[in-house]
Design a protein around this motif. Sequence first.
Motif, PDB file in Angstrom:
ATOM      1  N   CYS A 121     152.700 -32.281  43.028  1.00 37.97           N
ATOM      2  CA  CYS A 121     151.788 -31.265  42.521  1.00 37.97           C
ATOM      3  C   CYS A 121     151.987 -29.995  43.344  1.00 37.97           C
ATOM      4  O   CYS A 121     152.736 -29.991  44.312  1.00 37.97           O
ATOM      5  CB  CYS A 121     150.329 -31.735  42.543  1.00 37.97           C
ATOM      6  SG  CYS A 121     149.552 -31.746  44.167  1.00 37.97           S
ATOM      7  N   GLU A 122     151.340 -28.923  42.950  1.00 35.05           N
ATOM      8  CA  GLU A 122     151.565 -27.636  43.612  1.00 35.05           C
ATOM      9  C   GLU A 122     150.864 -27.523  44.961  1.00 35.05           C
ATOM     10  O   GLU A 122     151.102 -26.588  45.713  1.00 35.05           O
ATOM     11  CB  GLU A 122     151.115 -26.487  42.699  1.00 35.05           C
ATOM     12  CG  GLU A 122     151.997 -26.323  41.466  1.00 35.05           C
ATOM     13  CD  GLU A 122     151.638 -25.100  40.665  1.00 35.05           C
ATOM     14  OE1 GLU A 122     150.700 -24.382  41.070  1.00 35.05           O
ATOM     15  OE2 GLU A 122     152.284 -24.860  39.639  1.00 35.05           O
ATOM     16  N   ASN A 123     149.991 -28.474  45.268  1.00 35.20           N
ATOM     17  CA  ASN A 123     149.242 -28.414  46.520  1.00 35.20           C
ATOM     18  C   ASN A 123     149.276 -29.771  47.230  1.00 35.20           C
ATOM     19  O   ASN A 123     148.247 -30.402  47.432  1.00 35.20           O
ATOM     20  CB  ASN A 123     147.788 -27.995  46.235  1.00 35.20           C
ATOM     21  CG  ASN A 123     146.987 -27.803  47.505  1.00 35.20           C
ATOM     22  OD1 ASN A 123     147.519 -27.422  48.538  1.00 35.20           O
ATOM     23  ND2 ASN A 123     145.697 -28.082  47.425  1.00 35.20           N
ATOM     24  N   PRO A 124     150.460 -30.237  47.624  1.00 37.04           N
ATOM     25  CA  PRO A 124     150.561 -31.547  48.267  1.00 37.04           C
ATOM     26  C   PRO A 124     150.067 -31.490  49.711  1.00 37.04           C
ATOM     27  O   PRO A 124     149.854 -30.417  50.273  1.00 37.04           O
ATOM     28  CB  PRO A 124     152.068 -31.838  48.219  1.00 37.04           C
ATOM     29  CG  PRO A 124     152.691 -30.484  48.292  1.00 37.04           C
ATOM     30  CD  PRO A 124     151.776 -29.580  47.509  1.00 37.04           C
ATOM     31  N   ASP A 125     149.884 -32.647  50.305  1.00 39.34           N
ATOM     32  CA  ASP A 125     149.462 -32.721  51.706  1.00 39.34           C
ATOM     33  C   ASP A 125     150.671 -32.474  52.605  1.00 39.34           C
ATOM     34  O   ASP A 125     151.698 -33.152  52.492  1.00 39.34           O
ATOM     35  CB  ASP A 125     148.843 -34.086  52.001  1.00 39.34           C
ATOM     36  CG  ASP A 125     147.529 -34.283  51.261  1.00 39.34           C
ATOM     37  OD1 ASP A 125     146.664 -33.407  51.389  1.00 39.34           O
ATOM     38  OD2 ASP A 125     147.391 -35.294  50.550  1.00 39.34           O
ATOM     39  N   ILE A 126     150.530 -31.484  53.506  1.00 39.46           N
ATOM     40  CA  ILE A 126     151.622 -31.083  54.387  1.00 39.46           C
ATOM     41  C   ILE A 126     151.085 -30.904  55.807  1.00 39.46           C
ATOM     42  O   ILE A 126     150.039 -30.295  56.000  1.00 39.46           O
ATOM     43  CB  ILE A 126     152.251 -29.746  53.939  1.00 39.46           C
ATOM     44  CG1 ILE A 126     152.708 -29.809  52.473  1.00 39.46           C
ATOM     45  CG2 ILE A 126     153.414 -29.363  54.843  1.00 39.46           C
ATOM     46  CD1 ILE A 126     153.051 -28.447  51.891  1.00 39.46           C
ATOM     47  N   VAL A 127     151.812 -31.419  56.782  1.00 40.14           N
ATOM     48  CA  VAL A 127     151.532 -31.132  58.187  1.00 40.14           C
ATOM     49  C   VAL A 127     152.713 -30.330  58.728  1.00 40.14           C
ATOM     50  O   VAL A 127     153.868 -30.761  58.621  1.00 40.14           O
ATOM     51  CB  VAL A 127     151.327 -32.418  59.014  1.00 40.14           C
ATOM     52  CG1 VAL A 127     151.274 -32.086  60.503  1.00 40.14           C
ATOM     53  CG2 VAL A 127     150.035 -33.119  58.595  1.00 40.14           C
ATOM     54  N   LEU A 128     152.418 -29.153  59.270  1.00 41.16           N
ATOM     55  CA  LEU A 128     153.442 -28.290  59.851  1.00 41.16           C
ATOM     56  C   LEU A 128     153.607 -28.635  61.327  1.00 41.16           C
ATOM     57  O   LEU A 128     152.631 -28.630  62.078  1.00 41.16           O
ATOM     58  CB  LEU A 128     153.041 -26.822  59.684  1.00 41.16           C
ATOM     59  CG  LEU A 128     154.001 -25.778  60.264  1.00 41.16           C
ATOM     60  CD1 LEU A 128     155.342 -25.807  59.540  1.00 41.16           C
ATOM     61  CD2 LEU A 128     153.375 -24.384  60.191  1.00 41.16           C
ATOM     62  N   CYS A 129     154.841 -28.937  61.729  1.00 43.18           N
ATOM     63  CA  CYS A 129     155.107 -29.332  63.110  1.00 43.18           C
ATOM     64  C   CYS A 129     156.017 -28.322  63.795  1.00 43.18           C
ATOM     65  O   CYS A 129     157.149 -28.094  63.354  1.00 43.18           O
ATOM     66  CB  CYS A 129     155.776 -30.711  63.155  1.00 43.18           C
ATOM     67  SG  CYS A 129     154.808 -32.046  62.429  1.00 43.18           S
ATOM     68  N   GLY A 130     155.518 -27.720  64.870  1.00 41.50           N
ATOM     69  CA  GLY A 130     156.349 -26.882  65.720  1.00 41.50           C
ATOM     70  C   GLY A 130     156.996 -27.786  66.748  1.00 41.50           C
ATOM     71  O   GLY A 130     156.358 -28.172  67.740  1.00 41.50           O
ATOM     72  N   ASN A 131     158.247 -28.157  66.503  1.00 43.12           N
ATOM     73  CA  ASN A 131     158.903 -29.168  67.339  1.00 43.12           C
ATOM     74  C   ASN A 131     159.629 -28.548  68.535  1.00 43.12           C
ATOM     75  O   ASN A 131     159.886 -27.354  68.576  1.00 43.12           O
ATOM     76  CB  ASN A 131     159.884 -29.970  66.475  1.00 43.12           C
ATOM     77  CG  ASN A 131     160.293 -31.274  67.129  1.00 43.12           C
ATOM     78  OD1 ASN A 131     159.496 -31.935  67.789  1.00 43.12           O
ATOM     79  ND2 ASN A 131     161.550 -31.652  66.962  1.00 43.12           N
ATOM     80  N   LYS A 132     159.943 -29.392  69.505  1.00 43.21           N
ATOM     81  CA  LYS A 132     160.614 -29.035  70.760  1.00 43.21           C
ATOM     82  C   LYS A 132     159.688 -28.247  71.691  1.00 43.21           C
ATOM     83  O   LYS A 132     160.127 -27.346  72.414  1.00 43.21           O
ATOM     84  CB  LYS A 132     161.915 -28.261  70.492  1.00 43.21           C
ATOM     85  CG  LYS A 132     162.883 -29.008  69.564  1.00 43.21           C
ATOM     86  CD  LYS A 132     164.224 -28.317  69.442  1.00 43.21           C
ATOM     87  CE  LYS A 132     165.118 -29.053  68.456  1.00 43.21           C
ATOM     88  NZ  LYS A 132     166.457 -28.411  68.313  1.00 43.21           N
ATOM     89  N   VAL A 133     158.405 -28.630  71.695  1.00 42.71           N
ATOM     90  CA  VAL A 133     157.438 -27.966  72.569  1.00 42.71           C
ATOM     91  C   VAL A 133     157.760 -28.229  74.043  1.00 42.71           C
ATOM     92  O   VAL A 133     157.282 -27.499  74.928  1.00 42.71           O
ATOM     93  CB  VAL A 133     155.998 -28.419  72.218  1.00 42.71           C
ATOM     94  CG1 VAL A 133     155.755 -29.866  72.597  1.00 42.71           C
ATOM     95  CG2 VAL A 133     154.966 -27.502  72.848  1.00 42.71           C
ATOM     96  N   ASP A 134     158.563 -29.239  74.312  1.00 44.52           N
ATOM     97  CA  ASP A 134     158.952 -29.537  75.694  1.00 44.52           C
ATOM     98  C   ASP A 134     159.899 -28.479  76.260  1.00 44.52           C
ATOM     99  O   ASP A 134     160.017 -28.343  77.483  1.00 44.52           O
ATOM    100  CB  ASP A 134     159.618 -30.921  75.764  1.00 44.52           C
ATOM    101  CG  ASP A 134     160.829 -31.027  74.841  1.00 44.52           C
ATOM    102  OD1 ASP A 134     161.948 -31.188  75.335  1.00 44.52           O
ATOM    103  OD2 ASP A 134     160.647 -30.947  73.614  1.00 44.52           O
TER     104      ASP A 134
END
Length: 219
Positions: A121-134
């Motif tokens: 659908c046009e509004n799916p569940d999404i988690v945005l991950c800013g990776n390599k925080v280390d």
Amino acid sequence: MSGAGKDYDYLIKFLALGDSGVGKTSFLYHYTEGVFQQQFISTVGIDFREKRLVYRGEGGGPPQGVHLQLWDTAGQEKFRSLTTAFYRDAMGFLLLFDLTNEQSFIDIRNWLEQLKTHAYCENPDIVLCGNKVDLEEHRIVAEERAKEVAQKFGLTYVETSAATGQNVEVAVNHLLDAVMKRMALAVDSSLLPGRRGRSKGLRASDEDGSEKNDSNCAC
């Protein structure tokens, strides 16, 4: 398909997206195996990992067995037509970018457009991950910038590290919570995540192979 013999209640499919090199494969490997995969191997096309867990929800509740399928997609443009074919079967999305790579952050918008076109659908569940925080000393994308973009698009934002495991499980749990809530709120099974206009049997005990034709989605 009968649910007889299955020892889980739900089969949940998540898809990891993002530019090549942002750490999708290492992220999923750390989530399922608990260790960092040192050797970098670029994903060709699509691959997947699996994990079983017991889900209780944010407020507790009865335990539910969940079998997670975590699909790992290639970030390169040349594989795009192949990987988008898997979007509609995914129930939630982990969208990763590299905190040390400005272009991967800019490309978030392109990935969201892909999802709007190809997801269930046009509004799916999404988690945005800013990776390599280390890799703080090499960081280019500030946390506030990332949060602003996440807020603009209505996304949950989590800073993660596939190397140390920081917030990897947190990010997946956020997505699982969102998907389970969406399913609980969907009165009609045709509104559950799956193909657009097509119901998907998610509870193992309800998998009878029947399908409904419906143009709605749980947006």
